[in-house]
Design a protein around this motif. Structure first.
Motif, PDB file in Angstrom:
ATOM      1  N   ASN A 194       1.327  -0.746   0.218  1.00 48.33           N
ATOM      2  CA  ASN A 194       0.186   0.183   0.350  1.00 48.33           C
ATOM      3  C   ASN A 194       1.661   1.134  -0.386  1.00 48.33           C
ATOM      4  N   PHE A 195       0.489   2.372  -1.256  1.00 50.64           N
ATOM      5  CA  PHE A 195       1.365   3.631  -0.564  1.00 50.64           C
ATOM      6  C   PHE A 195       0.215   4.799  -1.405  1.00 50.64           C
ATOM      7  N   LYS A 196       1.321   5.535  -1.512  1.00 53.13           N
ATOM      8  CA  LYS A 196       0.491   6.814  -2.373  1.00 53.13           C
ATOM      9  C   LYS A 196       1.019   7.484  -3.554  1.00 53.13           C
ATOM     10  N   VAL A 197       0.508   8.193  -4.069  1.00 49.15           N
ATOM     11  CA  VAL A 197       1.254   8.810  -4.900  1.00 49.15           C
ATOM     12  C   VAL A 197       0.550  10.383  -4.802  1.00 49.15           C
ATOM     13  N   GLY A 198       0.961  11.220  -4.192  1.00 52.43           N
ATOM     14  CA  GLY A 198       0.341  11.883  -3.598  1.00 52.43           C
ATOM     15  C   GLY A 198      -1.068  11.508  -2.685  1.00 52.43           C
ATOM     16  N   ASN A 199      -1.730  12.580  -2.654  1.00 51.50           N
ATOM     17  CA  ASN A 199      -2.906  12.192  -1.609  1.00 51.50           C
ATOM     18  C   ASN A 199      -3.640  10.712  -2.306  1.00 51.50           C
ATOM     19  N   THR A 200      -3.400   9.619  -3.431  1.00 50.27           N
ATOM     20  CA  THR A 200      -3.644   8.996  -4.357  1.00 50.27           C
ATOM     21  C   THR A 200      -3.546   8.015  -3.527  1.00 50.27           C
ATOM     22  N   LYS A 201      -3.963   6.758  -3.103  1.00 50.85           N
ATOM     23  CA  LYS A 201      -4.186   5.829  -2.597  1.00 50.85           C
ATOM     24  C   LYS A 201      -3.584   4.551  -3.523  1.00 50.85           C
ATOM     25  N   ALA A 202      -3.013   3.931  -3.253  1.00 51.83           N
ATOM     26  CA  ALA A 202      -2.589   2.008  -4.848  1.00 51.83           C
ATOM     27  C   ALA A 202      -2.209   1.663  -3.193  1.00 51.83           C
ATOM     28  N   LYS A 203      -2.146   0.696  -4.638  1.00 52.02           N
ATOM     29  CA  LYS A 203      -1.991  -0.621  -3.993  1.00 52.02           C
ATOM     30  C   LYS A 203      -2.128  -1.838  -4.555  1.00 52.02           C
ATOM     31  N   VAL A 204      -1.218  -2.613  -4.595  1.00 48.17           N
ATOM     32  CA  VAL A 204      -0.819  -3.924  -5.678  1.00 48.17           C
ATOM     33  C   VAL A 204      -0.649  -5.187  -4.412  1.00 48.17           C
ATOM     34  N   ASP A 205      -1.269  -6.427  -4.935  1.00 47.44           N
ATOM     35  CA  ASP A 205      -0.880  -7.538  -4.528  1.00 47.44           C
ATOM     36  C   ASP A 205       0.027  -8.428  -5.221  1.00 47.44           C
ATOM     37  N   VAL A 206       1.238  -8.696  -4.403  1.00 49.41           N
ATOM     38  CA  VAL A 206       2.415  -9.561  -4.572  1.00 49.41           C
ATOM     39  C   VAL A 206       2.724 -11.086  -3.800  1.00 49.41           C
ATOM     40  N   GLU A 207       2.904 -11.827  -5.007  1.00 52.52           N
ATOM     41  CA  GLU A 207       3.468 -12.523  -4.768  1.00 52.52           C
ATOM     42  C   GLU A 207       4.646 -13.447  -4.777  1.00 52.52           C
ATOM     43  N   LEU A 208       5.305 -12.958  -3.617  1.00 53.56           N
ATOM     44  CA  LEU A 208       6.924 -13.692  -3.962  1.00 53.56           C
ATOM     45  C   LEU A 208       6.933 -14.704  -3.877  1.00 53.56           C
ATOM     46  N   ASP A 209       6.076 -16.469  -3.863  1.00 57.64           N
ATOM     47  CA  ASP A 209       6.696 -17.601  -3.542  1.00 57.64           C
ATOM     48  C   ASP A 209       8.220 -17.583  -4.032  1.00 57.64           C
ATOM     49  N   PRO A 210       9.535 -17.944  -2.873  1.00 57.05           N
ATOM     50  CA  PRO A 210      10.608 -17.474  -3.625  1.00 57.05           C
ATOM     51  C   PRO A 210      10.774 -18.669  -3.238  1.00 57.05           C
ATOM     52  N   TRP A 211      11.640 -19.482  -4.109  1.00 55.79           N
ATOM     53  CA  TRP A 211      13.044 -20.553  -3.572  1.00 55.79           C
ATOM     54  C   TRP A 211      13.620 -19.833  -3.313  1.00 55.79           C
ATOM     55  N   VAL A 212      14.396 -21.012  -1.934  1.00 54.64           N
ATOM     56  CA  VAL A 212      15.884 -20.463  -1.182  1.00 54.64           C
ATOM     57  C   VAL A 212      16.916 -21.034  -0.843  1.00 54.64           C
ATOM     58  N   TYR A 213      17.955 -21.402  -0.935  1.00 58.55           N
ATOM     59  CA  TYR A 213      18.807 -22.055  -1.640  1.00 58.55           C
ATOM     60  C   TYR A 213      20.339 -22.198   0.010  1.00 58.55           C
ATOM     61  N   MET A 214      20.611 -22.766   0.223  1.00 52.66           N
ATOM     62  CA  MET A 214      21.641 -22.689   0.625  1.00 52.66           C
ATOM     63  C   MET A 214      22.493 -23.927   1.627  1.00 52.66           C
ATOM     64  N   VAL A 215      23.881 -23.214   1.294  1.00 49.10           N
ATOM     65  CA  VAL A 215      24.829 -23.940   1.249  1.00 49.10           C
ATOM     66  C   VAL A 215      26.069 -23.779   2.370  1.00 49.10           C
ATOM     67  N   GLY A 216      26.399 -24.602   3.180  1.00 48.13           N
ATOM     68  CA  GLY A 216      26.917 -23.516   4.202  1.00 48.13           C
ATOM     69  C   GLY A 216      28.131 -25.220   5.120  1.00 48.13           C
ATOM     70  N   LEU A 217      28.212 -25.073   6.436  1.00 53.78           N
ATOM     71  CA  LEU A 217      28.613 -25.472   7.265  1.00 53.78           C
ATOM     72  C   LEU A 217      28.074 -25.740   8.580  1.00 53.78           C
ATOM     73  N   GLY A 218      28.185 -26.695   9.215  1.00 60.75           N
ATOM     74  CA  GLY A 218      27.336 -27.177  10.506  1.00 60.75           C
ATOM     75  C   GLY A 218      28.261 -27.796  11.397  1.00 60.75           C
ATOM     76  N   TYR A 219      27.574 -27.422  12.553  1.00 59.04           N
ATOM     77  CA  TYR A 219      27.990 -28.466  13.812  1.00 59.04           C
ATOM     78  C   TYR A 219      26.880 -28.929  14.307  1.00 59.04           C
ATOM     79  N   LYS A 220      27.861 -30.248  14.909  1.00 56.71           N
ATOM     80  CA  LYS A 220      26.363 -30.530  15.687  1.00 56.71           C
ATOM     81  C   LYS A 220      27.191 -31.433  17.374  1.00 56.71           C
ATOM     82  N   PHE A 221      26.052 -31.253  18.130  1.00 51.77           N
ATOM     83  CA  PHE A 221      26.144 -30.859  19.397  1.00 51.77           C
ATOM     84  C   PHE A 221      25.321 -31.954  20.292  1.00 51.77           C
TER      85      PHE A 221
END
Length: 221
Positions: A194-221
């Motif tokens: 939701n935002f405004k352009v001047g005093n006019t209200k505006a809105k847009v629906d957005v679906e991000l639905d991302p893929w998330v990729y991760m590579v790293g190191l870990g530690y078990k205890f």
């Protein structure tokens, strides 16, 4: 002098004990850190301004940050996993408008809680797993670009999101405690900007639905 059979038996026992020491089992904590990339598979409605359909749409770029995950093994094969990260930073783009290009910069945090299942025997060094759960994404620090500010764009806010999440990953233990990890999530993230352009209200629906990729190191205890 030790016979070949005795030497072989000793080596086999040592290997077995080494493998047992590297087991994933009930009560273990596993923490991982690495590079995490959020790659939106976005779609959006048309931007509405003052109730009128402008025909404009929105897009979101990818971003990489420090990813952090933790798992607590509640049984030898089932764990509770948490995904966290430093804030992801994205550029919100405007499409099909006279002002195509970067509209605003936004940040978000997508903590995700999952129940994980580890397939292999608890003594195996290689531990593939899958998980499913829930995500909560909070958006903050939303700022229009200087260009759009000068054109009267103001008051940008993105609604927080709840959604389902799925993951798959693999751990490989290098030592009793140290491991490498590669993992991927699909997360349902929907928001309304939701935002405004001047005093006019505006809105847009957005679906991000991302893929998330991760590579790293870990530690078990």
């Amino acid at each position: 002098m030790r016979t070949p059979i005795a030497v072989f038996a000793t080596a086999a026992l040592s290997l077995a004990l080494s493998q047992a020491a590297m087991a994933y089992q009930e009560g273990d904590f596993i923490v991982r850190a690495g590079a995490a990339t959020v790659d939106p598979n976005e779609d959006s409605s048309n931007v509405k301004a003052g109730g009128a359909d402008t025909g404009w749409t929105a897009g979101v770029d990818s971003n990489t940050q420090l990813g952090l995950t933790g798992t607590y093994m509640i049984t030898d094969h089932i764990g509770i996993g948490l995904l966290a990260a430093t804030p992801f930073e994205h550029t919100l783009d405007l499409k099909n408008s006279p002002d195509n290009g970067s509209l605003a910069d936004i940040k978000h945090l997508p903590p995700t809680l999952t129940v994980q299942y580890y397939f292999n025997d608890t003594k195996a060094n290689l531990q593939p797993y899958v998980g499913a759960g829930v995500n909560y994404t909070t958006f903050f620090d939303e700022k229009f670009t200087s260009k759009h500010k000068s054109q009267g764009y103001n008051s940008l806010e993105l609604e927080d999101s709840w959604g389902i999440a799925f993951e798959a990953g693999i751990d490989y233990q290098l030592t009793d405690n140290l491991l490498v990890n590669a993992s991927v999530w699909y997360i349902d993230i929907d928001t309304e900007a939701n935002f405004k352009v001047g005093n006019t209200k505006a809105k847009v629906d957005v679906e991000l639905d991302p893929w998330v990729y991760m590579v790293g190191l870990g530690y078990k205890f």
